[in-house]
Design an enzyme around this catalytic site. Structure first.
Site, PDB file in Angstrom:
ATOM      1  N   ASP A 209      36.649   8.383  14.201  1.00 45.05           N
ATOM      2  CA  ASP A 209      35.791   7.414  14.175  1.00 45.05           C
ATOM      3  C   ASP A 209      35.011   7.813  15.709  1.00 45.05           C
ATOM      4  O   ASP A 209      35.352   8.727  16.605  1.00 45.05           O
ATOM      5  CB  ASP A 209      36.336   6.152  14.432  1.00 45.05           C
ATOM      6  CG  ASP A 209      37.548   6.049  15.550  1.00 45.05           C
ATOM      7  OD1 ASP A 209      37.106   5.952  16.607  1.00 45.05           O
ATOM      8  OD2 ASP A 209      38.568   6.304  15.053  1.00 45.05           O
ATOM      9  N   ASP A 211      34.959   5.283  18.350  1.00 43.01           N
ATOM     10  CA  ASP A 211      35.478   4.345  19.034  1.00 43.01           C
ATOM     11  C   ASP A 211      34.574   3.240  18.764  1.00 43.01           C
ATOM     12  O   ASP A 211      34.080   3.002  17.657  1.00 43.01           O
ATOM     13  CB  ASP A 211      35.519   4.836  20.337  1.00 43.01           C
ATOM     14  CG  ASP A 211      36.673   3.739  21.263  1.00 43.01           C
ATOM     15  OD1 ASP A 211      37.614   3.275  20.615  1.00 43.01           O
ATOM     16  OD2 ASP A 211      36.336   3.536  22.365  1.00 43.01           O
TER      17      ASP A 211
END
Length: 243
Positions: A209, A211
């Site tokens: 991802d 974050d």
């Protein structure tokens, strides 16, 4: 005999292609490890596997008994540790699904964890300027290249306490530190203890991802982390096996 230890992170709880498989429950001076150590051979190489969070993901990053895990691996003859973990990307060019092989760490844990074997009257100050084994890093990079896996070599892994993810302000601060390429919750503690135990250590950080710093992407969630990790776990196993 030399044995390679593999520490599996979120979503990686076992290894394919292991023969002569057995489990060994190890009790250590520091308590119980996350799980039994799984021993076997992979293409003729002696291996030992430890699921960092335990099978079923029972322990959050601050509940892991890191000292017991490293002691248990050392006790079964592990000389090298290849660690795999889910991480957040802190750079636009490191896309979810890419692998990162960091060579530095930044500690943002809060002192909850036990991260040294040297205490209670036994004091040791261990050099940690280069926390990752450069030999293992080179092997992992060559293996990723041979397999055609999108990967990035070098940069710092910032280790936060967890189990909560970062605030957006924190994430932006970490991004402003030029060395930081990924964020996670576990690997630095392992690296410190592996160094004290005289075990070569390297990390395969899989970006799952962006974050929470990336405004055009959804904020990180456990579901997103696991979904991306599981989609790439076959590649992670192939990388470990070749390495």
């Amino acid at each position: 005999m030399q044995r390679v230890g593999i520490i599996g992170g979120s979503g990686l709880y076992d290894m394919d292609g292991v023969t002569d498989l057995s489990e060994r429950a190890v009790m250590t001076p520091f308590g119980q490890p996350s799980d039994a150590v799984m021993l076997g051979k992979m293409d003729g190489v002696d291996v030992a596997f430890m699921p960092r969070h335990g099978r079923g993901h029972k322990r959050n990053p601050s509940e892991i008994n890191y000292r017991a895990n490293i002691w248990a691996l050392k006790s079964v003859g592990v000389d090298f540790i290849l660690s795999v973990s889910a991480t957040g990307s802190m750079r636009e060019h490191i896309e979810p699904g890419h692998f990162v092989l960091p060579d530095q760490f930044i500690d943002r844990t809060k002192g909850v964890r036990k991260c040294t074997f040297f205490e209670d009257g036994c004091v040791g100050h261990v050099g940690f300027g280069e926390p990752i084994s450069q030999d293992l890093l080179a092997v992992l990079a060559a293996s990723a290249k041979e397999l055609g896996i999108d990967h990035h070599v070098g940069g710092a892994y910032v280790c936060i306490e967890g189990p909560q993810f970062s605030t957006r302000a924190e994430s932006r601060v970490y991004r402003s530190w030029g060395d930081v390429v990924v964020i996670g919750m576990t690997n630095l503690t392992e690296a410190k203890l592996a160094r004290e135990a005289e075990i070569h250590y390297a990390t395969v950080a899989m970006a799952t991802d962006y974050d929470v710093w990336h405004e055009s992407e959804e904020d990180v969630s456990v579901e997103a982390v696991i979904a991306t990790f599981m989609a790439n776990v076959v590649k992670a196993k192939q990388l470990l096996r070749l390495a």
